[in-house]
Design an enzyme around this catalytic site. Structure first.
Site, PDB file in Angstrom:
ATOM      1  N   SER A  59       0.899  -1.076  -0.227  1.00 49.82           N
ATOM      2  CA  SER A  59      -0.041   0.003  -0.075  1.00 49.82           C
ATOM      3  C   SER A  59       0.722   1.072  -0.069  1.00 49.82           C
ATOM      4  CB  SER A  59      -0.921  -0.082   1.246  1.00 49.82           C
ATOM      5  OG  SER A  59      -2.078   0.993   1.109  1.00 49.82           O
ATOM      6  N   ASN A  60       0.349   2.211   0.370  1.00 51.84           N
ATOM      7  CA  ASN A  60       1.080   3.502   0.324  1.00 51.84           C
ATOM      8  C   ASN A  60       0.581   4.491   1.373  1.00 51.84           C
ATOM      9  OD1 ASN A  60      -1.092   5.488  -0.703  1.00 51.84           O
ATOM     10  ND2 ASN A  60      -1.017   3.835  -2.429  1.00 51.84           N
ATOM     11  N   PRO A  61       1.127   5.731   1.752  1.00 53.03           N
ATOM     12  CA  PRO A  61       0.675   6.471   2.932  1.00 53.03           C
ATOM     13  C   PRO A  61      -0.326   7.462   2.660  1.00 53.03           C
ATOM     14  CG  PRO A  61       2.940   7.098   2.374  1.00 53.03           C
ATOM     15  CD  PRO A  61       2.420   6.195   1.382  1.00 53.03           C
TER      16      PRO A  61
END
Ligand code: PMT
Length: 388
Positions: free
Chosen positions: A202-204
């Site tokens: 995923s990513n932030p």
């Protein structure tokens, strides 16, 4: 613009003084009404000095009612701004009480002309009673701005409950409902690409940018569908919310809604790759080198741009280098109308953002500020192109 500023009794009442000043500075005629509780925090004299007008505080003060009583003020006001709107004031408005000058004046103004700026402790904000009361005021046509997320007056408390900053309230007062009835689709937040039942890529992305775009469009009258990956943000009132997890879920959800909308804004941070296989059970450690095979996810926006007929398309470009040039490449490769280029160090998870918006027609705008302010500036650019 003739503005009736109704001040409730919370610590944020001190910011209402600045709000009155900024409204006057913006050229509005401003009259103020204060609840009894508001007068524990700020004085009528302050507002009188800032606006040059008498202040309504008491339904039964003969001279106030003679000068411009609550009904005269209600008739005069083009918009009523309730700031700060406390839990108590919101509940009295929901019930239709008229037990002081503020609620009596507001009762005589149609709710569609109210702009409510709530401010309270985040636990009070989360209470079902406050949410239900505000929901009913929205159903009656009231607009709500905020609350903002941040530190509460009680320093150890953080969350949604802060009064939105006065310049943003002023902008909302002056803004027209220029997207009335326009169906729009906004995507927000990250996607999660599962490796096994407990792990994902995923990513932030926090979803804040996309949620701000949805909220801003709603306030301008649009019919908003928000498709969001996993975030910890509260739902946006009066916005159709569709939750998704992966890029493929997002592609499916976009596909389901695309035929009904005139604008798509893709602020979601979509994974470009996913694990080739999702293991049915938690993957165990193995000896030696471990390799993860990835496959490409569908490029949703490029797919929309390639269609013969499509809505107005707005993409985002999250870049770590050559920000503007990379965004310009995406603008033409994905056949978009607008692209919002942001350097990821300014964007992920923050309350503010700094972007350059590039248009296929050659337009270019540098914007910085809170995500809600940016969202409105982006909708301004969309609006002018929709007209064309
Ligand atoms: O959520 P916040 O914490 O507020 O942060 C905001 C943000 C940084 C996530 C947001 O401002 C942002 O930049 N979103 C887009 C992130 C991204 O995926 O950028 P990209 O350059 O990889 O993709 C370009 C565009 O294509 C994006 O509009 C993206 O939604 C879209 N895309 C990307 C991959 C894919 N498979 N399909 C797509 O449609």
């Amino acid at each position: 613009m003739r503005v009736l500023l109704c001040v409730g009794g919370g610590i944020a009442a001190y910011k209402a003084c600045e709000l009155a000043r900024l409204l006057v500075k913006a050229g509005s005629q401003v009259r103020c009404a204060l609840t009894r509780a508001a007068q524990k925090f700020v004085t009528p004299l302050t507002f009188q000095a800032l606006t040059g007008q008498p202040v309504l505080t008491d339904l039964f003060a003969a001279e106030q009612e003679l000068a411009a009583g609550h009904i005269a003020l209600a008739d005069w006001a083009e918009i009523a701004v309730v700031a700060p709107a406390t839990a108590n004031l919101i509940s009295r408005l929901r019930m239709g009480r008229a037990n002081d000058a503020v609620t009596a004046a507001l009762l005589a103004i149609p709710p569609r002309r109210w702009l409510i700026a709530p401010a309270m402790n985040e636990k009070m904000w989360a209470s079902p009673a406050v949410q239900e009361n505000l929901g009913i005021l929205c159903d009656r046509g009231a607009r709500v701005i905020g609350p903002a997320v941040g530190e509460m007056a009680e320093r150890s408390h953080v969350g949604p409950g802060r009064l939105v900053e006065p310049p943003e309230i002023v902008a909302a007062v002056l803004r027209r409902r220029d997207l009335e009835g326009v169906p729009v689709l906004v995507t927000a937040g990250p996607t999660r690409e599962a490796l096994d039942p407990v792990r994902f890529l995923s990513n932030p992305s926090s979803g804040k940018m996309g949620y701000a775009l949805a909220e801003a469009a709603r306030d301008r009258g649009a019919n908003v569908t928000l498709i969001a990956g996993p975030t910890s943000l509260p739902d946006v009132r009066d916005v159709r919310l569709v939750h998704i997890e992966s890029a493929e879920d997002l592609a499916r959800a976009v596909d389901e809604h695309i035929a009904q909308v005139r604008v798509v804004v893709m602020a979601a941070a979509v994974a470009d790759q996913r694990p080739a296989r999702k293991a049915a059970q938690k993957v165990k450690k193995t000896e030696g080198k471990e390799v993860l095979e990835l496959v490409r996810t569908p490029d949703i926006l490029a797919g929309l741009g390639a269609r013969k007929v499509h809505p107005l398309l707005v993409g985002f470009a999250a870049e770590t280098q050559d920000v503007e040039q990379n965004a310009r490449d995406k603008l033409s490769r994905k056949q978009l109308d607008l692209i919002v280029a942001n350097d990821v160090k300014d964007a992920f998870g923050k309350e503010t953002n700094r972007v350059v918006v590039l248009a296929k027609d050659g337009g270019r705008a540098e914007l910085s500020g809170t995500k809600i302010a940016l969202a409105h500036a982006i909708w301004d650019m969309v609006r002018s192109r929709l007209r064309a």
